[in-house]
Scaffold this motif. Sequence first.
Motif, PDB file in Angstrom:
ATOM      1  N   ARG A 150     -20.604   2.239   9.533  1.00 45.57           N
ATOM      2  CA  ARG A 150     -19.321   2.556  10.198  1.00 45.57           C
ATOM      3  C   ARG A 150     -18.102   2.233   9.333  1.00 45.57           C
ATOM      4  N   GLY A 151     -18.131   2.682   8.096  1.00 47.05           N
ATOM      5  CA  GLY A 151     -16.988   2.482   7.211  1.00 47.05           C
ATOM      6  C   GLY A 151     -16.843   1.080   6.659  1.00 47.05           C
ATOM      7  N   MET A 152     -17.873   0.234   6.831  1.00 37.38           N
ATOM      8  CA  MET A 152     -17.843  -1.139   6.300  1.00 37.38           C
ATOM      9  C   MET A 152     -18.785  -1.242   5.103  1.00 37.38           C
ATOM     10  N   TYR A 153     -18.273  -1.812   4.034  1.00 35.55           N
ATOM     11  CA  TYR A 153     -19.025  -1.972   2.792  1.00 35.55           C
ATOM     12  C   TYR A 153     -19.028  -3.451   2.434  1.00 35.55           C
ATOM     13  N   GLU A 154     -20.204  -3.998   2.097  1.00 32.03           N
ATOM     14  CA  GLU A 154     -20.305  -5.442   1.819  1.00 32.03           C
ATOM     15  C   GLU A 154     -20.879  -5.709   0.441  1.00 32.03           C
ATOM     16  N   TRP A 155     -20.347  -6.767  -0.152  1.00 31.50           N
ATOM     17  CA  TRP A 155     -20.879  -7.303  -1.403  1.00 31.50           C
ATOM     18  C   TRP A 155     -21.273  -8.745  -1.127  1.00 31.50           C
ATOM     19  N   ASN A 156     -22.551  -9.063  -1.327  1.00 29.96           N
ATOM     20  CA  ASN A 156     -23.028 -10.439  -1.204  1.00 29.96           C
ATOM     21  C   ASN A 156     -22.863 -11.088  -2.569  1.00 29.96           C
ATOM     22  N   ILE A 157     -21.745 -11.757  -2.759  1.00 27.41           N
ATOM     23  CA  ILE A 157     -21.390 -12.333  -4.057  1.00 27.41           C
ATOM     24  C   ILE A 157     -22.204 -13.594  -4.334  1.00 27.41           C
ATOM     25  N   GLY A 158     -22.432 -14.392  -3.323  1.00 30.96           N
ATOM     26  CA  GLY A 158     -23.176 -15.642  -3.510  1.00 30.96           C
ATOM     27  C   GLY A 158     -22.239 -16.757  -3.931  1.00 30.96           C
ATOM     28  N   GLU A 159     -22.516 -17.365  -5.078  1.00 30.61           N
ATOM     29  CA  GLU A 159     -21.720 -18.491  -5.572  1.00 30.61           C
ATOM     30  C   GLU A 159     -20.451 -18.012  -6.274  1.00 30.61           C
ATOM     31  N   VAL A 160     -19.337 -18.673  -6.003  1.00 30.14           N
ATOM     32  CA  VAL A 160     -18.085 -18.433  -6.734  1.00 30.14           C
ATOM     33  C   VAL A 160     -17.539 -19.791  -7.120  1.00 30.14           C
ATOM     34  N   ALA A 161     -17.569 -20.060  -8.417  1.00 27.26           N
ATOM     35  CA  ALA A 161     -17.044 -21.329  -8.936  1.00 27.26           C
ATOM     36  C   ALA A 161     -15.524 -21.356  -8.785  1.00 27.26           C
ATOM     37  N   VAL A 162     -14.926 -22.474  -9.089  1.00 29.07           N
ATOM     38  CA  VAL A 162     -13.470 -22.566  -9.102  1.00 29.07           C
ATOM     39  C   VAL A 162     -13.017 -21.827 -10.356  1.00 29.07           C
ATOM     40  N   ASP A 163     -12.698 -20.563 -10.181  1.00 30.89           N
ATOM     41  CA  ASP A 163     -12.255 -19.717 -11.296  1.00 30.89           C
ATOM     42  C   ASP A 163     -11.784 -18.380 -10.746  1.00 30.89           C
ATOM     43  N   GLY A 164     -11.633 -17.454 -11.627  1.00 32.14           N
ATOM     44  CA  GLY A 164     -11.203 -16.111 -11.252  1.00 32.14           C
ATOM     45  C   GLY A 164     -10.006 -15.714 -12.069  1.00 32.14           C
ATOM     46  N   PRO A 165      -9.557 -14.556 -11.909  1.00 30.03           N
ATOM     47  CA  PRO A 165      -9.964 -13.593 -10.905  1.00 30.03           C
ATOM     48  C   PRO A 165     -11.188 -12.776 -11.332  1.00 30.03           C
ATOM     49  N   HIS A 166     -11.871 -12.238 -10.322  1.00 31.90           N
ATOM     50  CA  HIS A 166     -12.972 -11.306 -10.492  1.00 31.90           C
ATOM     51  C   HIS A 166     -12.548 -10.011  -9.804  1.00 31.90           C
ATOM     52  N   ALA A 167     -13.169  -8.891 -10.181  1.00 38.03           N
ATOM     53  CA  ALA A 167     -12.725  -7.616  -9.609  1.00 38.03           C
ATOM     54  C   ALA A 167     -13.886  -6.724  -9.187  1.00 38.03           C
ATOM     55  N   ILE A 168     -13.635  -5.974  -8.137  1.00 36.36           N
ATOM     56  CA  ILE A 168     -14.496  -4.896  -7.665  1.00 36.36           C
ATOM     57  C   ILE A 168     -13.610  -3.660  -7.602  1.00 36.36           C
ATOM     58  N   THR A 169     -14.137  -2.537  -8.053  1.00 36.07           N
ATOM     59  CA  THR A 169     -13.389  -1.284  -8.023  1.00 36.07           C
ATOM     60  C   THR A 169     -14.000  -0.353  -6.986  1.00 36.07           C
ATOM     61  N   VAL A 170     -13.161   0.193  -6.119  1.00 33.93           N
ATOM     62  CA  VAL A 170     -13.616   1.104  -5.066  1.00 33.93           C
ATOM     63  C   VAL A 170     -12.840   2.416  -5.201  1.00 33.93           C
ATOM     64  N   VAL A 171     -13.575   3.527  -5.212  1.00 33.76           N
ATOM     65  CA  VAL A 171     -12.952   4.852  -5.250  1.00 33.76           C
ATOM     66  C   VAL A 171     -13.091   5.473  -3.866  1.00 33.76           C
ATOM     67  N   ALA A 172     -11.966   5.946  -3.317  1.00 33.44           N
ATOM     68  CA  ALA A 172     -11.956   6.565  -1.996  1.00 33.44           C
ATOM     69  C   ALA A 172     -11.124   7.839  -2.054  1.00 33.44           C
ATOM     70  N   GLU A 173     -11.262   8.641  -1.007  1.00 34.40           N
ATOM     71  CA  GLU A 173     -10.548   9.909  -0.959  1.00 34.40           C
ATOM     72  C   GLU A 173      -9.916  10.088   0.409  1.00 34.40           C
ATOM     73  N   ALA A 174      -8.654  10.526   0.402  1.00 33.87           N
ATOM     74  CA  ALA A 174      -7.998  10.894   1.660  1.00 33.87           C
ATOM     75  C   ALA A 174      -8.530  12.265   2.046  1.00 33.87           C
ATOM     76  N   PRO A 175      -8.928  12.473   3.299  1.00 31.41           N
ATOM     77  CA  PRO A 175      -9.497  13.771   3.697  1.00 31.41           C
ATOM     78  C   PRO A 175      -8.544  14.919   3.401  1.00 31.41           C
ATOM     79  N   VAL A 176      -9.099  16.021   2.962  1.00 36.01           N
ATOM     80  CA  VAL A 176      -8.284  17.181   2.618  1.00 36.01           C
ATOM     81  C   VAL A 176      -7.544  17.712   3.851  1.00 36.01           C
ATOM     82  N   ASP A 177      -8.077  17.469   5.046  1.00 34.43           N
ATOM     83  CA  ASP A 177      -7.438  17.955   6.272  1.00 34.43           C
ATOM     84  C   ASP A 177      -6.595  16.884   6.974  1.00 34.43           C
ATOM     85  N   ALA A 178      -6.338  15.773   6.292  1.00 39.61           N
ATOM     86  CA  ALA A 178      -5.507  14.718   6.894  1.00 39.61           C
ATOM     87  C   ALA A 178      -4.097  15.252   7.139  1.00 39.61           C
ATOM     88  N   ALA A 179      -3.544  14.884   8.267  1.00 43.18           N
ATOM     89  CA  ALA A 179      -2.198  15.331   8.620  1.00 43.18           C
ATOM     90  C   ALA A 179      -1.156  14.677   7.715  1.00 43.18           C
TER      91      ALA A 179
END
Length: 186
Positions: free
Chosen positions: A67-96
Amino acid sequence: DVAAAPNLAVVKSDGVVRVSAGERVTYTLTYSNTGSRGASGVVITDVAVSNLEVISAEPPWSSTPLRGMYEWNIGEVAVDGPHAITVVAEAPVDAANGVLAVNQVRIGDDGVNGEDPDRSDNVSTDRDTVVRPFVEVSKAASGSAYVGGVVTYTIGYNNTSAEVAYGVVVSDVLPANTTLVVGSIT
């Protein structure tokens, strides 16, 4: 005495505030742990709230989207960062025109290493206004409209908005009892 604990944070942005209907946008989900202790059981949940279809992600999501939900089970995250995830999405061609494309991300952990002292930065929402081009088409006839006469049809088109119109196709159906003069289309 302050107890050691993770402090997770996530920010989501595509760097724009407007997206054309049918256009793909790339979101960067940036997460970190700025606390005083590592986090365990970290999960990032990305939700395409409205007017978006998620196409892909790097790294890929951990489980089948639901239902439009996407999950990443990262697990351990030390005291650090930043880390990145890239997501590509599209606005529907028929969107008002003028609707919002809304995408939200959340980060959380299992709480084993302490409670996150600042949950206000555990959710980030990106909102873009969907815009559409407005293409006008006109047709005019000139010439003799009698048997054997030649009628010239002129078809005009114009994009009256500031948005680029992609994949535009103009087609025309000849009126009954007319034939196309070969070589006359310019």
